[in-house]
Design a protein around this motif. Structure first.
Motif, PDB file in Angstrom:
ATOM      1  N   THR A  88       0.856  -1.182   0.000  1.00 26.02           N
ATOM      2  CA  THR A  88       0.000   0.000   0.000  1.00 26.02           C
ATOM      3  C   THR A  88       0.896   1.238   0.000  1.00 26.02           C
ATOM      4  O   THR A  88       2.113   1.155   0.244  1.00 26.02           O
ATOM      5  CB  THR A  88      -0.891   0.032   1.237  1.00 26.02           C
ATOM      6  N   LEU A  89       0.304   2.386  -0.232  1.00 26.68           N
ATOM      7  CA  LEU A  89       1.083   3.614  -0.220  1.00 26.68           C
ATOM      8  C   LEU A  89       1.700   3.851   1.157  1.00 26.68           C
ATOM      9  O   LEU A  89       2.862   4.263   1.266  1.00 26.68           O
ATOM     10  CB  LEU A  89       0.214   4.810  -0.611  1.00 26.68           C
ATOM     11  N   ALA A 114      -4.205   6.323  -7.123  1.00 25.75           N
ATOM     12  CA  ALA A 114      -5.420   6.130  -6.327  1.00 25.75           C
ATOM     13  C   ALA A 114      -5.450   6.993  -5.074  1.00 25.75           C
ATOM     14  O   ALA A 114      -6.529   7.287  -4.546  1.00 25.75           O
ATOM     15  CB  ALA A 114      -5.556   4.657  -5.941  1.00 25.75           C
ATOM     16  N   ASP A 115      -4.286   7.420  -4.595  1.00 28.50           N
ATOM     17  CA  ASP A 115      -4.214   8.152  -3.329  1.00 28.50           C
ATOM     18  C   ASP A 115      -4.048   9.645  -3.593  1.00 28.50           C
ATOM     19  O   ASP A 115      -3.181  10.061  -4.375  1.00 28.50           O
ATOM     20  CB  ASP A 115      -3.045   7.633  -2.489  1.00 28.50           C
ATOM     21  N   SER A 116      -4.848  10.452  -2.942  1.00 29.40           N
ATOM     22  CA  SER A 116      -4.819  11.902  -3.175  1.00 29.40           C
ATOM     23  C   SER A 116      -3.485  12.523  -2.783  1.00 29.40           C
ATOM     24  O   SER A 116      -3.115  13.580  -3.289  1.00 29.40           O
ATOM     25  CB  SER A 116      -5.950  12.579  -2.400  1.00 29.40           C
ATOM     26  N   GLY A 167      -0.490   1.444 -15.381  1.00 25.99           N
ATOM     27  CA  GLY A 167       0.682   1.194 -14.559  1.00 25.99           C
ATOM     28  C   GLY A 167       0.787  -0.302 -14.337  1.00 25.99           C
ATOM     29  O   GLY A 167      -0.178  -0.944 -13.911  1.00 25.99           O
ATOM     30  N   LEU A 168       1.938  -0.893 -14.647  1.00 26.51           N
ATOM     31  CA  LEU A 168       2.061  -2.345 -14.650  1.00 26.51           C
ATOM     32  C   LEU A 168       1.946  -2.968 -13.265  1.00 26.51           C
ATOM     33  O   LEU A 168       1.281  -3.988 -13.082  1.00 26.51           O
ATOM     34  CB  LEU A 168       3.399  -2.747 -15.283  1.00 26.51           C
ATOM     35  N   LEU A 169       2.569  -2.361 -12.289  1.00 22.38           N
ATOM     36  CA  LEU A 169       2.651  -2.954 -10.958  1.00 22.38           C
ATOM     37  C   LEU A 169       1.552  -2.428 -10.046  1.00 22.38           C
ATOM     38  O   LEU A 169       1.087  -1.294 -10.199  1.00 22.38           O
ATOM     39  CB  LEU A 169       4.021  -2.654 -10.347  1.00 22.38           C
ATOM     40  N   GLY A 170       1.176  -3.247  -9.078  1.00 27.26           N
ATOM     41  CA  GLY A 170       0.172  -2.801  -8.123  1.00 27.26           C
ATOM     42  C   GLY A 170       0.603  -1.552  -7.385  1.00 27.26           C
ATOM     43  O   GLY A 170      -0.220  -0.672  -7.090  1.00 27.26           O
ATOM     44  N   SER A 171       1.889  -1.444  -7.091  1.00 28.99           N
ATOM     45  CA  SER A 171       2.406  -0.256  -6.402  1.00 28.99           C
ATOM     46  C   SER A 171       2.297   0.990  -7.278  1.00 28.99           C
ATOM     47  O   SER A 171       2.140   2.102  -6.766  1.00 28.99           O
ATOM     48  CB  SER A 171       3.865  -0.481  -5.979  1.00 28.99           C
ATOM     49  N   ASP A 172       2.361   0.830  -8.598  1.00 27.04           N
ATOM     50  CA  ASP A 172       2.172   1.968  -9.500  1.00 27.04           C
ATOM     51  C   ASP A 172       0.750   2.511  -9.372  1.00 27.04           C
ATOM     52  O   ASP A 172       0.534   3.733  -9.324  1.00 27.04           O
ATOM     53  CB  ASP A 172       2.420   1.549 -10.951  1.00 27.04           C
ATOM     54  N   ALA A 173      -0.223   1.603  -9.348  1.00 27.10           N
ATOM     55  CA  ALA A 173      -1.625   2.015  -9.258  1.00 27.10           C
ATOM     56  C   ALA A 173      -1.905   2.793  -7.980  1.00 27.10           C
ATOM     57  O   ALA A 173      -2.765   3.683  -7.957  1.00 27.10           O
ATOM     58  CB  ALA A 173      -2.534   0.795  -9.349  1.00 27.10           C
ATOM     59  N   GLN A 174      -1.179   2.494  -6.911  1.00 25.70           N
ATOM     60  CA  GLN A 174      -1.367   3.184  -5.641  1.00 25.70           C
ATOM     61  C   GLN A 174      -1.111   4.683  -5.770  1.00 25.70           C
ATOM     62  O   GLN A 174      -1.750   5.496  -5.106  1.00 25.70           O
ATOM     63  CB  GLN A 174      -0.428   2.596  -4.578  1.00 25.70           C
ATOM     64  N   LEU A 175      -0.177   5.050  -6.627  1.00 25.62           N
ATOM     65  CA  LEU A 175       0.187   6.463  -6.768  1.00 25.62           C
ATOM     66  C   LEU A 175      -0.941   7.295  -7.364  1.00 25.62           C
ATOM     67  O   LEU A 175      -1.086   8.476  -7.051  1.00 25.62           O
ATOM     68  CB  LEU A 175       1.442   6.607  -7.641  1.00 25.62           C
TER      69      LEU A 175
END
Length: 326
Positions: free
Chosen positions: A166-167, A275-277, A265-273
């Protein structure tokens, strides 16, 4: 004064050293090798250029190798050591690459400047050059790191960023190294170049009969997810790779941030960036202004390359990067 070019360069280097403020044992300096090995940067860059011409995937590998080195024991070349129980032997390190580039540069430097340039500095320079050679910014890096004598496989997993984090988990790891939220977003831009194994993002899919993949993460663009599933079905091991950025994975640019914003974004950690304000605002800014991204990247790269460095009487200057001195 009628000096030829080599003499002029040496004269300027000497003046720079004399005018640079004295360094304490904990400091690095851009002029550290000005007298002892003035051609170090040219020799490392030439090695990276030659290797990349033969294997275009090396720039991404060198960047990842530096991240692993700095995040575990600090930027001390400990990831380069071979042997049972070393960082390099850890399961989390089995997909690392680029070691041979550092080894070749070290052997070359041992000819011209024996016992002088650390493997830790070579790795930092090689990663810096990898970015520049693929279109990214040139960063002037201070030098003077020494090589660590300690390398432990057990320290790898607790210190590296997992793609499922997670972020908050990523921020915790970065802050423990003295790195900030901006550093996290800027350094994630390294995912603009290189390859990723299917296993690095397999948690975003469900695996069915015969190893077929079905998208399970709604944040992934549907078309992109379908393409990844086609490429990786039956191959979620270390034998199948995809470009970490669709379309321009050999060019260091800000396309990564545009991709993240549209679910590519390929990685799950990329998507976190996205998704989070707390981070989305920076992702949007970098996606629209490559110069801003490059400036932030340069600042954050310097901070990363300063994590846990050893200087002065700490560590050693290895004569061979995979082995401690005897």
């Amino acid at each position: 004064m009628n000096l030829n070019r080599p003499l002029l360069i040496l004269f300027v280097s000497l003046v720079s050293v004399l005018l640079w403020p004295p360094c304490s044992s904990s400091d690095l300096s851009p002029y550290f090798y000005a007298l002892s090995c003035p051609n170090v940067e040219l020799l490392v860059k030439g090695t990276v250029q030659s290797a990349t011409a033969l294997d275009p995937t090396l720039p991404g590998k060198l960047l990842r190798l530096l991240f692993h080195d700095c995040m575990v024991e600090g930027c001390d070349g400990s990831v380069l050591l071979q042997g049972n129980g070393t960082e390099r032997s850890a399961p989390e390190s089995k997909t690392l690459g680029g070691f041979q580039v550092v080894d070749v540069a070290k052997r070359l430097l041992e000819i011209f400047c024996p016992g002088t340039v650390s493997c830790a500095d070579i790795l930092v320079l090689a990663a810096r050059d990898a970015v520049e050679l693929t279109g990214g910014p040139s960063v002037a890096v201070p030098l003077g790191r020494r090589d660590g004598r300690v390398s432990s496989a057990s320290k790898v997993l607790p210190n590296i960023i997992d793609t499922t984090f997670t972020l908050d988990e990523m921020l915790h790891h970065f802050s423990s190294k003295g790195l900030s939220l901006e550093d996290l977003v800027a350094l994630s831009g390294a995912h603009t170049i290189g390859l990723a194994h299917c296993s690095a993002f397999s948690e975003r899919f469900d695996e069915g009969p015969n190893g077929t993949w079905t998208p399970a993460d709604a944040s992934l663009d549907r078309g992109y997810a379908a393409e990844l599933a086609r490429r990786c079905s039956g191959g979620a091991d270390e034998s199948v790779t995809v470009g970490i950025e669709p379309g321009t994975s050999s060019v260091f640019d800000n396309q990564y941030y545009r991709n993240v914003l549209v679910g590519k974004g390929l990685l799950g950690s990329d998507a976190q960036l996205a998704a989070d304000s707390r981070t989305r605002r920076m992702v949007e800014a970098f996606s629209g202004n490559q110069e801003d991204f490059f400036r932030s990247w340069a600042r954050s790269f310097l901070r990363l390359a300063s994590v846990g460095v050893k200087t002065g009487g700490e560590g050693e200057i290895r004569t061979s990067c995979p082995q401690r001195n005897r």
